[in-house]
Design a protein around this motif. Structure first.
Motif, PDB file in Angstrom:
ATOM      1  N   GLU A 270       0.828  -1.211   0.000  1.00 45.82           N
ATOM      2  CA  GLU A 270       0.000   0.000   0.000  1.00 45.82           C
ATOM      3  C   GLU A 270       0.862   1.261   0.000  1.00 45.82           C
ATOM      4  O   GLU A 270       0.560   2.228  -0.688  1.00 45.82           O
ATOM      5  CB  GLU A 270      -0.923   0.019   1.215  1.00 45.82           C
ATOM      6  CG  GLU A 270      -1.763   1.287   1.297  1.00 45.82           C
ATOM      7  CD  GLU A 270      -2.644   1.366   2.525  1.00 45.82           C
ATOM      8  OE1 GLU A 270      -3.333   2.388   2.671  1.00 45.82           O
ATOM      9  OE2 GLU A 270      -2.635   0.410   3.331  1.00 45.82           O
ATOM     10  N   HIS A 271       1.929   1.244   0.792  1.00 44.47           N
ATOM     11  CA  HIS A 271       2.725   2.457   0.965  1.00 44.47           C
ATOM     12  C   HIS A 271       3.978   2.378   0.087  1.00 44.47           C
ATOM     13  O   HIS A 271       5.084   2.163   0.570  1.00 44.47           O
ATOM     14  CB  HIS A 271       3.079   2.641   2.433  1.00 44.47           C
ATOM     15  CG  HIS A 271       1.882   2.904   3.293  1.00 44.47           C
ATOM     16  ND1 HIS A 271       1.230   4.113   3.311  1.00 44.47           N
ATOM     17  CD2 HIS A 271       1.186   2.096   4.140  1.00 44.47           C
ATOM     18  CE1 HIS A 271       0.209   4.055   4.136  1.00 44.47           C
ATOM     19  NE2 HIS A 271       0.157   2.847   4.648  1.00 44.47           N
ATOM     20  N   SER A 272       3.746   2.575  -1.199  1.00 48.49           N
ATOM     21  CA  SER A 272       4.865   2.552  -2.133  1.00 48.49           C
ATOM     22  C   SER A 272       5.791   3.727  -1.840  1.00 48.49           C
ATOM     23  O   SER A 272       5.349   4.804  -1.395  1.00 48.49           O
ATOM     24  CB  SER A 272       4.349   2.634  -3.576  1.00 48.49           C
ATOM     25  OG  SER A 272       3.467   3.725  -3.733  1.00 48.49           O
ATOM     26  N   PRO A 273       7.094   3.571  -2.060  1.00 43.58           N
ATOM     27  CA  PRO A 273       8.039   4.639  -1.705  1.00 43.58           C
ATOM     28  C   PRO A 273       7.934   5.824  -2.657  1.00 43.58           C
ATOM     29  O   PRO A 273       7.509   5.695  -3.804  1.00 43.58           O
ATOM     30  CB  PRO A 273       9.394   3.948  -1.860  1.00 43.58           C
ATOM     31  CG  PRO A 273       9.164   2.911  -2.908  1.00 43.58           C
ATOM     32  CD  PRO A 273       7.768   2.403  -2.675  1.00 43.58           C
ATOM     33  N   ALA A 274       8.310   6.978  -2.156  1.00 44.47           N
ATOM     34  CA  ALA A 274       8.512   8.137  -3.031  1.00 44.47           C
ATOM     35  C   ALA A 274       9.927   8.056  -3.593  1.00 44.47           C
ATOM     36  O   ALA A 274      10.873   7.695  -2.882  1.00 44.47           O
ATOM     37  CB  ALA A 274       8.312   9.426  -2.258  1.00 44.47           C
ATOM     38  N   ILE A 275      10.077   8.367  -4.864  1.00 44.03           N
ATOM     39  CA  ILE A 275      11.369   8.283  -5.538  1.00 44.03           C
ATOM     40  C   ILE A 275      11.696   9.649  -6.139  1.00 44.03           C
ATOM     41  O   ILE A 275      10.876  10.240  -6.857  1.00 44.03           O
ATOM     42  CB  ILE A 275      11.363   7.221  -6.651  1.00 44.03           C
ATOM     43  CG1 ILE A 275      10.899   5.869  -6.114  1.00 44.03           C
ATOM     44  CG2 ILE A 275      12.741   7.119  -7.295  1.00 44.03           C
ATOM     45  CD1 ILE A 275      11.859   5.219  -5.151  1.00 44.03           C
TER      46      ILE A 275
END
Length: 1149
Positions: A1029-1034
């Protein structure tokens, strides 16, 4: 048993029909004295048959219903023609309440009916119970009223008849007594039968209770109303009708948010506030803060002062008070909580804590979930009003007086019912106006019919000049509504979609209706202005016997074979973008809090907060709005994401001033599974972990070269793998993959891309000609049959379990296609088995490397269906990517695409689905709400999932985790299917959206698969779902810049494995002396894992590396109410529990 705490109700497993009203008479007469007169009432019958639960024409004034007091039985005294439901002549019955003994002191000697024409009629039609004939007992005299009846009960031939009431002077010592009766013509100007007690058409002062019986008689060649008035002494029990003026304002559906505000909402709030100021008795309820805040910010100081006064006096009432009235199927709990917090903090800051609602008002979502109900209890709601439940259940609840119940949603809190029980109340019909209202313009045109397009809403509502009510029609609705409720308090919703644009005529009409019933007590109706909170407070103090509900209200069907299960999947690309936008906002507010806490950035944070919040609306994330409305939602999300990016860069610049000029955010992933765009040698990426514990995060980058290596911030080479980009073709682009290992909690780390000539980095691509090919990692081995080019088995290495598993992409054709399809944006309706795509199916392509192994197969070229199975080296789950779209419609049929898994698991007809990423619900095949059989064994067995669905037996568990909200089902033993895309050519469900769901988008859904032992799978599922659910910010370095390596570890300790930092956010609000929110969640339910389902402990004072928590106050889930000041910074979380804190942070030196 009476519950302790805020709710004190008596539970009953079932509730009998209310044929007798306990206490309504006996309490007045005293415990030792049985009343000797039980009253009369009139009914009407559509079926023309006697039955106990009758349609009510004129209720008994002593019970408020067509029923008898305790100890009495209902005796029919007349078959008459009345006005039915106020629309014309109709058959019915007159009843009196008898206890079998004649008491002359009560003045009541029974009643009887005798036809006027004995030849045509039946003579003595209904004899007096006390004499056995059509006569009165000795000492009593008849009071005879003329009525109209039918010859044989069919209504075919009408004849004159007479009903006589036997009266004698009663003793004044009798608390309940009959004081005679009289009959008048319709307008009351002519006395047709006088009351012998007074000699005219009146009651003596000793008999103040006036009972109305509406009957029809003949007058020459026509029929006319000739009401009978019965004079009574006793304690009347009027029906308490809570008139709740409200408007249901969708923040987007057939118009955009702005479109609806401009055409309608502004007029509503302008005119309602003016009309409330004209009369202090008036009340109005408003819900959606997304609209109200727009209006509020446009008002003058004088108007704001007026509104604050209206709120303080209770005239203007807020219910729910969130940004929207949320959907209950598709959102994650993070977004549900955030949208409510946005509204509640605004209300608390603007109008004070007492303005924050304690009532849920879920009157339009398409089914109701345990998860949303549980969050409402944590918002300190103690009353919940709902509308849409399955048609079978609403019929049962009406008939069995079960329209109120106690909802106990989560088994994790069974030992603490006071922490979650919520009084739930189902509206009788819909949330629209009761019968009897007529709206006209200045020249008399009828404007009553309601439409919801912007133009019709604007024109019709604004030109309304007169609103009138028919009290007879309204009273009939009242009498028959109250029959289904446990008390004499009912809620009359006075409003509808975008109503009250010209408020004064509606208020005047309602004022007049209230005055009418005040002046006519014989109707037994006490109508008054009210609010949902007032209704709730009244019922909460009633101590009625209530049933207990522990399951939810999915799926929803408003008619036979009409399951609203399609919207679980509709507009899947939008659902995905909501998920990734939410994850970016989650990262932005955390980074802002720990890197800078700069108050100047709070306005920027509002944009993503409000954009994600408005998409939780029950016609937004559901996929049930018009296509141009979705363009507007997407634009709002784009603006919000741009603001999140700006906040991230500005906040990180407080740690390193060069960041804002040398880095840019890679946009949130929509459908392309790769981050960033065309990166090359010399570029850098920064990975931001948004989870409060250390994580290994797989990173896929879109790059422009196949000769790249990856180095971490220490200059150490990281294992990587590269292949041609799976999402695009012919553009000479590649996907570079590596694992960002041991990413610090809420932290950041940079990686650099450098040119290299190491051919081993290129994934070994093999198009196999062998009979079987396989891929594997440390946890799984997947075998594929090259004859069918499908998965054939899975070996789960941890426990040595091997299972024959087949996975395919299929599609359903809507029922009735192509001519009269019954599916639409809301409804999924088919009875046919799914079909295989025509293909031809391509050969298996296999990729091997140091980071992952993968199998890819083209399922169908016409609809661009591609499947990929990827095993990252150290992940305890399988990544399954399915690309679909644009879906081909060359065969003139719509298609609803599913991924179907067939396994050897003996699931025995049970499926488990999450509710907003919280507890799992057990679903039984073809069984609705635990007691009804589904009308459709396919679409009726679909359920919403936002986190996971699984099946299990004693040995194995198979789970699937979506990357967006989807619909799931288990239709056969061992099967699990998830609908991933829908494209329909006609608006077949006719639910109002007015256009087909012709969704031509291409999606690539990433679903995680877990096959494990039955007793250990949930722990893997919970941790995988959190990362999913909490995909990383890139971030990527700006081309031409060479920023220095960067690493950041803002947390001193990693949170326990069963605790999730749901919220870390600086707000603009004073929250009980602080402005920063910390929200923690125990993300395991009770009994899911022997270790991780135990209570967890967190020390708030030691969480952050650079900040000191100097004070903390525990607050409610939306931070609007104070729970307690903390005496210790060490807190304990029980399974599935949230705890929210308003904290003060001080930067460490």
């Amino acid at each position: 048993m009476v519950l302790p705490g805020r709710i004190g109700f008596v539970f009953a497993a079932t509730t009998a029909l209310l044929l007798c009203e306990i206490g309504c008479v006996c309490s007045a007469a005293g415990a030792d004295a049985q009343p000797h007169y039980g009253g009369v009432f009139g009914s009407y019958l559509y079926s023309l048959e006697l039955r106990p639960f009758i349609e009510c024409e004129d209720p008994n004034r002593f019970t408020g219903r067509c029923s008898c007091p305790q100890g009495y039985t209902g005796e029919v005294t007349g078959r008459i023609i009345n006005d039915g439901d106020g629309t014309g002549d109709f058959g019915g019955y007159l009843w009196y309440c008898a206890d079998g003994t004649l008491y002359p002191s009560s003045g009541w000697g029974g009643s009887y009916q005798e036809d006027a024409n004995v030849t045509d009629g039946q003579g003595c039609r209904f004899p007096n119970k006390y004499t056995g004939t059509c006569t009165c007992p000795s000492g009593f005299q008849p009071i005879t009223a003329q009525v109209l009846t039918d010859l044989d009960g069919s209504g075919a031939k009408l004849i004159e008849s007479y009903v006589s009431f036997c009266w004698a002077n009663s003793s004044l010592s009798e608390a309940y007594a009959f004081g005679g009766a009289y009959q008048t013509n319709e307008d009351g100007t002519g006395c047709l039968t006088a009351n012998p007690a007074t000699g005219d058409c009146s009651c003596s002062s000793d008999f103040p209770v006036l009972q109305l019986l509406r009957v029809v008689k003949t007058s020459g060649f026509r029929h006319e109303m000739a009401p009978v008035y019965v004079c009574e002494r006793g304690t009347a029990n009027p029906i308490m009708v809570h008139a709740v003026p409200h408007t249901h304002d969708d923040p987007g559906w057939l118009e955009t948010v702005e479109g609806y505000y401009d055409c309608c909402v502004k007029n509503i709030l302008d005119t309602v506030t003016q009309s409330l100021a004209e009369n202090p008795n008036r009340r109005f309820t408003y819900v959606e803060m997304s609209f109200f805040t727009i209006w509020w910010n446009q008002q003058t100081d004088d108007v704001k002062s007026l509104v604050k006064k209206l709120v303080s006096t209770g005239q203007l009432d807020f219910t729910i008070g969130g940004w929207v009235m949320p959907d209950e199927a598709c959102p994650s709990y993070t977004d549900l909580i955030d949208q409510m917090t946005a509204g509640h903090l605004f209300l608390k800051d603007t109008f004070g804590e007492t303005s924050v609602p304690t009532v849920g008002w879920q009157i339009d979502p398409f089914g109701h979930s345990n998860g949303n109900t549980w969050t409402y209890s944590q918002f300190d709601f103690d009353f919940l009003v709902e509308v849409r439940i399955d048609y079978k259940d609403i019929d049962w609840r009406r008939a069995n007086v079960e329209m109120e119940w106690i909802w106990r949603p989560f088994r994790s809190f069974d030992e603490y019912p006071e922490k979650q029980d919520i009084f739930s109340f189902e509206l009788y019909n819909h949330y629209g106006w009761p019968p009897g209202r007529t709206v006209t313009d200045s020249v008399g045109n009828d404007l009553t019919l309601s439409e919801t397009t912007k133009e019709s809403l604007h024109k019709r509502r604004l030109t309304a000049s007169t609103v009138t009510w028919d009290p007879v029609a309204f009273s009939h609705w009242t009498y028959n509504t109250v029959n289904s409720y446990k008390t004499l308090n009912i809620l009359a919703p006075m409003g509808n979609d975008f109503e009250w644009q010209n408020a004064e005529p509606d208020f005047v009409g309602l004022d007049e209706l209230i005055s009418f019933f005040d002046e006519h007590p014989e109707y037994g109706i006490n109508l008054f202005y009210s609010t949902p909170a007032t209704v709730g407070n009244t019922l909460l103090s009633a101590s009625e016997s209530l049933s207990l509900k522990t399951d939810d209200f999915f799926p929803y069907s408003e008619a036979f074979n009409d399951y609203w299960t399609g919207y679980f999947t509709s507009h899947p690309a939008f659902k995905r973008y909501v998920r990734t936008s939410s994850a970016l906002f989650h990262s932005a507010r955390q980074i802002h809090t720990l890197a800078s806490s700069d108050g100047k950035l709070l306005d920027s944070l509002d944009a993503p907060w409000h954009a994600v919040s408005v998409t939780q609306h029950h016609d937004a994330i559901t996929g049930t709005s018009k296509s141009f409305v979705y363009d507007d939602y997407l634009s709002q999300l784009d603006d919000g994401n741009n603001a999140s990016a700006a906040v991230i860069l500005s906040s990180l610049s407080a740690l390193d001033s060069s960041i804002s000029s040398s880095w840019e955010l890679c946009p949130p992933i929509k459908e392309d599974p790769s981050y960033c765009s065309e990166l090359g040698a010399g570029r850098m990426v920064m990975v931001l972990n948004s989870i409060g514990s250390s994580q290994d995060i797989p990173i896929n980058l879109q790059v422009s070269s196949d000769s790249l290596c990856v180095f971490d911030s220490d200059g150490t080479e990281t294992a990587s793998q590269i292949r041609e980009a799976p999402w695009v073709s012919g553009l000479n682009l590649f996907e570079l993959s590596f694992m960002a290992e041991d990413m610090p909690s809420l932290g950041a780390r940079t990686y650099s891309l450098e040119a290299c000539s190491n051919a081993e980095k290129i994934a070994n691509k093999v198009s196999s000609l062998q009979a079987t090919v396989s891929i594997e990692n440390n946890f799984y081995k997947l075998s594929f049959d090259t004859a069918t080019n499908t998965l054939s088995s899975i070996l789960e290495k941890t426990n040595g379990n091997t299972a024959s598993v087949n996975i395919d992409v299929l599609y359903y054709v809507p029922e009735g296609s192509p001519l009269i399809p019954q599916d639409g944006a809301y409804v999924f309706n088919t009875r046919k088995s799914p079909l295989a795509f025509p293909g031809p199916r391509g050969a298996l392509t296999t990729f091997y490397g140091d980071v992952y192994q993968e199998v890819e197969v083209i399922v169908d070229q016409a609809s661009n269906v591609i499947q990929r199975f990827r095993l990252n080296k150290n992940d305890p789950f399988i990544e399954m990517y399915t690309t679909v779209g644009p879906i081909s419609t060359t065969d003139k049929n719509g298609k609803e695409v599913i991924v179907k898994i067939q396994s050897p698991i003996s699931s025995a007809g049970f499926l488990y689905t999450d509710t907003h990423n919280l507890e799992f619900q057990k679903r039984e095949y073809n069984v609705l709400y635990g007691k009804y059989i589904m009308d459709n064994d396919i679409s009726g067995n679909y359920y919403p999932i936002s986190s996971a669905a699984y099946i299990k037996d004693d040995n194995l568990m198979l789970a699937i985790l979506p990357d967006r909200a989807q619909g799931a089902a288990s239709l056969t033993n061992g099967s699990l299917e998830v609908m991933i895309h829908r494209r329909l050519l006609k608006d077949g469900d006719h639910k109002g959206v007015g256009e087909p769901l012709d969704d031509s988008t291409t999606i690539c859904t990433k679903q995680l698969l877990i096959l494990s032992s039955a007793d250990s799978g949930i722990s893997t599922l919970r941790s995988a779902a959190l990362r999913h659910e909490h995909s990383p910010a890139i971030l990527s370095s700006i081309s031409g810049t060479t920023p220095a390596p960067f690493s950041w570890s803002p947390m001193s300790v990693s949170l326990p494995a069963n605790v999730h930092l749901t919220t870390l956010q600086v707000t603009r609000y004073d929250i009980f002396g602080a402005s920063t929110l910390v929200r923690l969640h125990h993300n395991f339910a009770v009994d899911e894992d022997p270790v991780l389902s135990q209570p967890a402990t967190v020390d708030l004072s030691s969480l952050f590396a650079d900040w000191t928590v100097t004070s903390a106050v525990e607050v409610s889930l939306s931070a609007a109410h104070k729970v307690q000041s903390l005496s210790s910074m060490t807190i304990t979380l029980n399974p599935m529990e949230f705890k929210t804190f308003a904290v003060s942070l001080t930067k460490k030196q």
